[in-house]
Design an enzyme around this catalytic site. Structure first.
Site, mmCIF file in Angstrom:
data_model
loop_
_atom_site.group_PDB
_atom_site.id
_atom_site.type_symbol
_atom_site.label_atom_id
_atom_site.label_comp_id
_atom_site.label_asym_id
_atom_site.label_seq_id
_atom_site.Cartn_x
_atom_site.Cartn_y
_atom_site.Cartn_z
ATOM 1 N N LYS A 68 -46.128 -6.443 0.322
ATOM 2 C CA LYS A 68 -46.064 -5.288 1.489
ATOM 3 C C LYS A 68 -45.686 -4.057 0.747
ATOM 4 O O LYS A 68 -44.484 -3.941 0.106
ATOM 5 C CB LYS A 68 -45.118 -5.812 2.351
ATOM 6 C CG LYS A 68 -44.693 -4.559 3.417
ATOM 7 C CD LYS A 68 -43.682 -5.084 4.514
ATOM 8 C CE LYS A 68 -43.244 -3.873 5.259
ATOM 9 N NZ LYS A 68 -42.205 -4.391 6.322
ATOM 10 N N LYS A 73 -36.962 3.461 14.930
ATOM 11 C CA LYS A 73 -35.812 3.033 14.056
ATOM 12 C C LYS A 73 -34.592 3.680 14.855
ATOM 13 O O LYS A 73 -34.772 4.985 14.832
ATOM 14 C CB LYS A 73 -35.700 2.479 12.706
ATOM 15 C CG LYS A 73 -36.654 1.533 12.322
ATOM 16 C CD LYS A 73 -36.597 0.955 10.935
ATOM 17 C CE LYS A 73 -37.251 -0.142 10.198
ATOM 18 N NZ LYS A 73 -36.909 -1.361 11.058
ATOM 19 N N ASP A 83 -39.081 -0.122 1.566
ATOM 20 C CA ASP A 83 -39.995 -1.352 2.357
ATOM 21 C C ASP A 83 -41.202 -1.594 1.611
ATOM 22 O O ASP A 83 -42.213 -2.343 2.129
ATOM 23 C CB ASP A 83 -40.327 -0.828 3.876
ATOM 24 C CG ASP A 83 -40.404 -2.027 4.667
ATOM 25 O OD1 ASP A 83 -40.299 -2.886 4.635
ATOM 26 O OD2 ASP A 83 -41.226 -1.413 6.026
ATOM 27 N N ASP A 96 -42.957 -1.387 15.095
ATOM 28 C CA ASP A 96 -42.354 -1.585 13.908
ATOM 29 C C ASP A 96 -42.270 -3.131 13.146
ATOM 30 O O ASP A 96 -41.936 -3.197 12.112
ATOM 31 C CB ASP A 96 -40.649 -1.326 14.350
ATOM 32 C CG ASP A 96 -39.587 -1.364 13.170
ATOM 33 O OD1 ASP A 96 -40.159 -1.032 12.125
ATOM 34 O OD2 ASP A 96 -38.390 -1.372 13.639
ATOM 35 N N ARG A 126 -46.595 -7.166 8.962
ATOM 36 C CA ARG A 126 -47.638 -8.125 9.151
ATOM 37 C C ARG A 126 -49.130 -7.677 9.665
ATOM 38 O O ARG A 126 -50.055 -8.463 9.219
ATOM 39 C CB ARG A 126 -47.117 -9.131 10.351
ATOM 40 C CG ARG A 126 -46.813 -8.520 11.396
ATOM 41 C CD ARG A 126 -46.115 -9.449 12.479
ATOM 42 N NE ARG A 126 -44.595 -9.031 12.300
ATOM 43 C CZ ARG A 126 -43.466 -9.736 13.074
ATOM 44 N NH1 ARG A 126 -43.612 -10.439 13.826
ATOM 45 N NH2 ARG A 126 -42.232 -9.471 12.455
#
Ligand code: BES
Ligand code: MN
Ligand code: ZN
Length: 499
Positions: free
Chosen positions: A271, A283, A294, A353, A357
């Site tokens: 990812k 967020k 991330d 958020d 996936r």
């Protein structure tokens, strides 16, 4: 760093430092005793004076020891009852000893000789010790300088670093080289993770992947840009990428090492959300800077690929990165939007958020369709729920494939890059049900790490697959120690090499 293997007697080793051990009772190792004899009992006198007792990872640096060739002696405690018996240092303790050695010698230039071979046993053999020693020096020598360069004046204040490691014992050169390759992969992943979101964009990651191909004949890099993703129908990926000015990228690095070029590759998929604001499901502000991390799954793929390429195993490996920036914008996805993934399955985006996936599912479909991999492991900073469950010690491991689970758990044990298996059962799948699409992208407040894995499982088409949630392990610390960990590069490299 350079590596040498030597079986010179401890007192004759020419080095700026020689590292020898003592056990918990203060008993010197054979090499330490040899130095003690050559120096007329100097080490023993230090122990008797109480300068060091032999507790785990305790160190004492002694410059100018008479009668020996090395300029300094580093005494290090192993904390075990008796080094000669079935002492069995645990992996964690062994690594504490090595980190203490690397840190205590980090202010020295020149060569460091280590006499640790006597600590080997059936579980942690000499090859393991050598590999981990090289890795410990690699860890200790890491500095992040990309956005805080060391100026020339400051450079003089910086600790000098050892440039040569001399292993006293068997010829474990290949283990030292492996440790060095993994350490460099780890430090590369740390650098990428620590870079801010305005520098480390999807395009930046793509350029790094291009470099790997430019520098190595048996690596090919393919970049699929956001427009191509849209044209092929990767609606889940695009639903994230379209909210940002930075174009999203699907990045593929093909390493061809097997004699048979057509041998089905093993795939690792990372990812690469280069910044996760949460999108329209924004967020909270506190610590949002940490969402630059991330992309640590992607960083671990680049780091592992770099190490694999350095080691040139006879295997076919594909490293894939699915990269975008998750931003709120006029053209960003909204809660309730329904998109069609590359697989044809529709997804209701209930929370923007839960973007990881979404970029991963289309990458899974693309990877499976185009490369027919023998296995896939994805690596993602996917859920706060996994971080809450496992903290910074274990990465979450999800798979329904028992042999993949075994392989990953054994690589994790060997490399001390730990994983803990969490459930991935079909019973949880119904949490993703919605009236408006084939699935929702979130499963509500319960079992958040598992429902994320369940979502991904729907796109794996029977390919042996495992998912690593590294939300808690990819970075950590506060203040000066805040930073990317480079995990799970050691796990990935050891897992792939054992294939
Ligand atoms: N990147 C985050 C997960 C994350 C959070 C990693 C904190 C490390 C620290 C991910 O994209 C995310 O936001 N996940 C959500 C999912 C939720 C909306 C179902 C989360 O975990 O809160
Ligand atoms: Mn998110
Ligand atoms: Zn995210």
């Amino acid at each position: 760093m350079q590596y040498q293997v030597s079986n010179n007697a401890a007192a004759d080793v020419q080095a700026s430092c020689i590292v020898v051990t003592l056990d918990q009772s203060g008993k010197l190792s054979d090499a330490a005793q040899a130095i003690n004899s050559a120096s007329n009992g100097f080490l023993q006198a230090r122990v008797e004076a109480g300068d060091i007792s032999g507790k785990l990872a305790e160190t004492l640096l002694l410059p100018g020891v008479a009668g020996i060739s090395a300029a300094r002696v580093l005494l290090v405690g192993t904390g075990v009852e008796a080094e000669s018996s079935d002492k069995a240092l645990s992996t964690t303790s062994a690594i504490k000893v090595l980190d203490a050695i690397a840190s205590a010698t980090s202010k020295q230039s020149g060569s460091v000789a280590v006499s640790l071979a006597h600590l080997a046993d059936n579980t942690l053999n000499e090859a393991w010790w050598a590999e981990q020693t090289a890795m410990a020096f690699g860890r200790a020598q890491y500095r992040f300088t990309a956005t805080k360069p060391v100026t020339e004046t400051k450079a003089e204040e910086q600790p000098k670093q050892a440039d040569t490691l001399i292993w006293l014992g068997d010829d474990v050169s290949s283990s030292l080289e492996k440790g060095e390759a993994v350490a460099q992969g780890v430090n590369y992943a740390r650098d990428l993770g620590n870079l801010p979101g305005n520098i480390c964009t999807p395009s930046y990651l793509a350029e790094e992947a291009e470099k790997l191909a430019a520098d190595n004949a048996n690596v090919e890099t393919i970049i699929i840009d956001e427009d191509q993703m849209e044209a092929m129908g990767a609606g889940a990926f695009v639903s994230v990428a379209k909210g940002s000015i930075e174009p999203g990228k699907l990045i593929i690095m093909k390493y061809q090492g097997a004699d048979n070029a057509d041998e089905a590759p093993h795939m690792i998929l990372g990812k690469g959300i280069t910044f996760d604001t949460g999108g329209i499901s924004l967020k909270p502000g506190a610590k949002m800077d940490e969402m630059k991390y991330d992309m640590c799954g992607a960083a671990s793929v680049l780091g592992a690929m770099q190490a694999m390429v350095a080691l040139q195993p006879k295997q076919n490996i594909i490293g894939m990165i699915t990269s975008a920036e998750n931003m709120p914008a006029g053209h960003a996805s909204k809660p309730g939007d329904v998109v069609t993934s590359l697989s044809g399955k529709t997804i209701e985006i209930l929370n923007t958020d839960a973007e990881g996936r979404l970029v991963l599912c289309d990458a899974l479909t693309y990877g499976i369709n185009h490369f027919k991999p023998a296995s896939i492991v994805d690596i993602a900073t996917l859920t706060g729920a996994c971080m809450a469950a496992l903290g910074g010690v274990n990465s979450g491991l999800f798979t329904q494939d028992e042999s993949l689970a075994d392989e990953l758990q054994s690589a994790a044990r060997y490399s001390n890059d730990k994983v803990w298996r969490l459930p991935l059962e079909d019973d949880y799948q119904e949490l993703l049900d919605t009236n408006f699409a084939d699935m929702a992208n979130i499963g509500g407040p319960l079992a958040g790490a598992t429902t994320a894995a369940c979502f991904l499982a729907r796109f794996t088409e029977g390919t042996p697959w495992a998912h690593l949630d590294i939300a808690g392990t990819a970075w950590g610390g506060a203040g000066k120690s805040k930073g990317a960990s480079g995990r799970p590069v050691p796990l990935l490299v050891n897992y792939l090499l054992a294939k």
